[in-house]
Design an enzyme around this catalytic site. Structure first.
Site, short mmCIF file in Angstrom:
data_model
loop_
_atom_site.label_atom_id
_atom_site.label_comp_id
_atom_site.label_asym_id
_atom_site.label_seq_id
_atom_site.Cartn_x
_atom_site.Cartn_y
_atom_site.Cartn_z
N ARG A 17 9.88 39.79 -62.11
CA ARG A 17 9.88 41.11 -61.65
C ARG A 17 10.30 42.27 -62.71
NH1 ARG A 17 14.63 41.56 -57.42
NH2 ARG A 17 13.56 39.53 -56.98
N SER A 105 8.26 42.99 -53.50
CA SER A 105 9.33 42.52 -52.22
C SER A 105 9.56 43.73 -51.84
CB SER A 105 10.61 41.55 -52.89
OG SER A 105 11.29 41.11 -51.70
N HIS A 106 11.10 43.85 -51.78
CA HIS A 106 11.73 45.16 -51.18
C HIS A 106 12.42 46.18 -52.20
CE1 HIS A 106 15.08 42.54 -52.45
NE2 HIS A 106 15.92 43.41 -52.66
N LYS A 115 6.11 35.78 -57.42
CA LYS A 115 6.83 34.58 -56.62
C LYS A 115 5.91 33.21 -56.98
CE LYS A 115 9.46 37.40 -53.41
NZ LYS A 115 9.90 37.81 -51.99
N ASP A 239 10.56 43.63 -44.35
CA ASP A 239 10.78 44.06 -45.59
C ASP A 239 9.22 44.22 -46.28
OD1 ASP A 239 9.93 41.37 -46.30
OD2 ASP A 239 11.18 41.35 -48.01
N ASP A 241 7.30 42.61 -48.33
CA ASP A 241 6.21 41.54 -48.24
C ASP A 241 6.30 40.75 -47.07
OD1 ASP A 241 8.56 40.64 -49.50
OD2 ASP A 241 7.66 39.06 -50.52
N ASP A 243 8.71 38.96 -45.75
CA ASP A 243 9.38 37.49 -45.69
C ASP A 243 10.89 37.52 -45.18
OD1 ASP A 243 10.48 38.58 -48.08
OD2 ASP A 243 9.73 37.13 -49.25
N ARG A 244 11.27 38.80 -44.73
CA ARG A 244 12.48 39.12 -44.15
C ARG A 244 12.48 39.79 -43.10
NH1 ARG A 244 16.40 41.80 -47.53
NH2 ARG A 244 14.70 43.05 -48.42
N THR A 303 23.30 31.63 -53.00
CA THR A 303 22.40 32.78 -52.43
C THR A 303 20.94 32.59 -53.36
OG1 THR A 303 24.15 34.29 -51.63
CG2 THR A 303 22.19 35.20 -52.41
N GLU A 322 19.89 32.94 -44.87
CA GLU A 322 20.57 33.85 -45.60
C GLU A 322 20.84 35.24 -45.44
OE1 GLU A 322 19.56 34.27 -49.76
OE2 GLU A 322 17.61 34.71 -49.60
N MET A 323 21.95 35.75 -45.73
CA MET A 323 22.30 37.11 -45.21
C MET A 323 21.19 38.18 -45.53
SD MET A 323 24.93 38.37 -43.47
CE MET A 323 25.07 40.20 -43.01
N SER A 324 20.70 37.98 -46.45
CA SER A 324 19.65 38.99 -46.97
C SER A 324 18.46 39.19 -45.95
CB SER A 324 18.87 38.90 -48.25
OG SER A 324 18.13 37.60 -48.26
N HIS A 326 16.18 36.20 -45.32
CA HIS A 326 15.19 35.29 -45.38
C HIS A 326 15.42 34.06 -44.44
CE1 HIS A 326 13.20 36.58 -49.04
NE2 HIS A 326 14.25 36.98 -49.30
#
Length: 465
Positions: A17, A105-106, A115, A239, A241, A243-244, A303, A322-324, A326
């Protein structure tokens, strides 16, 4: 062939990234592609599916990546501009087991990245660093891979529509934030029987309306407004891409991912009794007792989407989150993180309830902060958390009232009435902090304990709480 060595800062813990045309140049991505192709060859892979999100830099970087992979003698299957979960799906659908998503991503529009999945495993940690080593040492396979195109969009939609059945139609607000989810999500949820209020579903890599990161409450204000102004029952947001997942109730309450995971866990455990459920260190302490009460086995883990996917494969767990935002469904799905599929599973559960919002609001809750970010210089976050961990484990501890000190990933301190967390980000130079408690007074007490501890090990910090 020898390539210029890409900047070390591109090689993160879970992915590649960086800022486009500053460090993430087509030249750098071509070199990284050659290293990815070489690693694929060593692992016995023959082809890699390549997809990209809607960022303006995507076509040029995907072209450079493709050229690099092919230079290692590995075939490339170009699946075009699709959400990252469709790129993961392509690795299964096309039988190649390997894929790369060109995505930021975000992150802000100036960013992009890669990825990487090889032979069914997401590259992370040392495997990411080894790509740079290959370039530095010219440890690269030479060849001439072929290029072909494939469209997996229809197969992906058919797979989800064939798996999900809503008990009743739902009207929802759908906010894609001008990310690439907008190319797929509206058709998916219409095919599932939903009526939609669409927000920003046109793919636009400039993100002109709001940033596509549903983990930040400020990015969900348009969903909250649309729920207030229409008769939609529920809001979903994705988000950049896809995935969330972000979820908003009719009254504007945000259902954070650790509470979403409760709903998913109860549903999965009804079919997989005794199943293991994974969650990351940032999640609510209400989650473990909830999982046990529904007959499951809770496991806290580190995480990071790549780390949770690896743990999912290792343990055979039925579900992880997870908290984000995902979510990783192994039961009925493939185990990769997919915000679109998670949204569909959520609606399947809620459509069976007379009042979808009541079902969400009945989930156990606590007084908590969002993720708080303490920005520091490169390298400092790990040193700060190391010092804090030492102080927490010392005798006497800097946290006099701690019931348990967890050092799995950073430092999580459990108290009688809540917890506090400090962990170094693996992607940016900052310490991520989060606090949760039974009530506001307990929360203030835990924050004060962390404030004293942080000031003792690193005086003068501008703390975000």
């Amino acid at each position: 062939m020898r390539h210029p060595l890409p900047a070390a800062e591109l090689f993160k813990a879970y992915d590649i990234r960086g800022i486009v045309d500053t460090v993430l140049t087509p030249t750098a991505v071509r070199a990284i592609g050659h290293a990815i192709g070489s690693e694929a060859a060593v692992r016995g892979q023959r082809a890699i599916a390549v997809g990209r999100d809607g960022r303006l830099s995507g076509p040029a970087l995907a072209g450079a990546l493709t050229a690099g992979i092919r230079a290692a003698g590995i075939d490339v299957i170009d699946i075009g501009c699709v959400p990252t979960p469709l790129t993961y799906f392509a690795a299964f659908e096309l039988g190649c087991a390997s894929c790369v998503s060109v995505t930021g991503s975000h992150n802000p529009p100036a960013y992009n990245g890669l990825k990487i999945v090889l032979d069914g495993r997401t590259l992370h940690g040392e495997a990411i660093q080894d790509l740079r080593r290959r370039i530095a040492e010219d440890d690269l396979v030479e060849g001439a891979g072929a290029l072909r195109g494939a469209d997996v969009r229809a197969a992906y939609l058919d797979r989800i529509v064939g798996d999900i059945e809503l008990a009743r139609p739902l009207k929802i607000v759908l906010d894609c934030g001008n990310g690439v989810a907008g190319a797929v999500a509206p058709e998916l949820f219409r095919r599932l029987g939903c009526e939609l209020v669409e927000l920003f579903c046109e793919v636009d890599g400039r993100f002109p309306n709001h940033h596509p990161d549903p983990s930040r409450p400020e990015n969900l204000q348009d969903v909250i407004r649309a729920l207030r102004e229409t008769d939609a029952e529920l809001g979903l947001a994705f988000d950049g891409d896809g995935d969330r997942l972000g979820v908003v109730c009719k009254d504007g309450e945000i259902v954070f991912p650790d509470r979403q995971l409760m709903l998913f866990a109860a549903d999965v455990l009804a079919r997989v009794p005794g199943g293991e459920i994974l969650y990351d260190v940032k999640c609510t302490r209400n989650l473990a007792p909830w999982i046990r009460a529904h007959g499951g086995r809770p496991t806290m883990w580190k995480t990071g989407h790549a780390l949770l996917k690896a743990k999912l494969q290792e343990t055979g767990a039925a579900l992880a989150g997870e908290m984000s935002g995902h979510m990783f469904f192994k039961e009925r799905w493939y185990g990769f993180d997919d915000g679109l599929y998670a949204g569909a599973r959520l609606l399947e559960i809620l459509s069976a309830r007379a009042d979808a919002n009541a079902a969400l609001k009945a989930l156990p809750d606590a007084t908590s902060t969002p993720e708080l970010n303490l920005k520091m210089q490169e390298g400092e976050p790990f040193e700060l958390v190391r010092r804090l961990r030492e102080a927490a484990l010392a005798t006497p501890s800097c946290f006099a009232e701690a019931r348990e000190v967890i050092t799995l990933d950073g430092l999580r301190v459990e108290f009688a009435h809540g917890f506090g967390l400090a962990r170094p980000s693996n992607t940016t130079p900052m310490v991520v902090l989060r606090f949760e408690a039974d009530d506001a007074a307990a929360l203030a007490s835990i924050e004060a304990a962390f404030r004293r501890a942080l000031d003792a090990v690193w005086p003068g910090l501008a703390l975000p709480f």
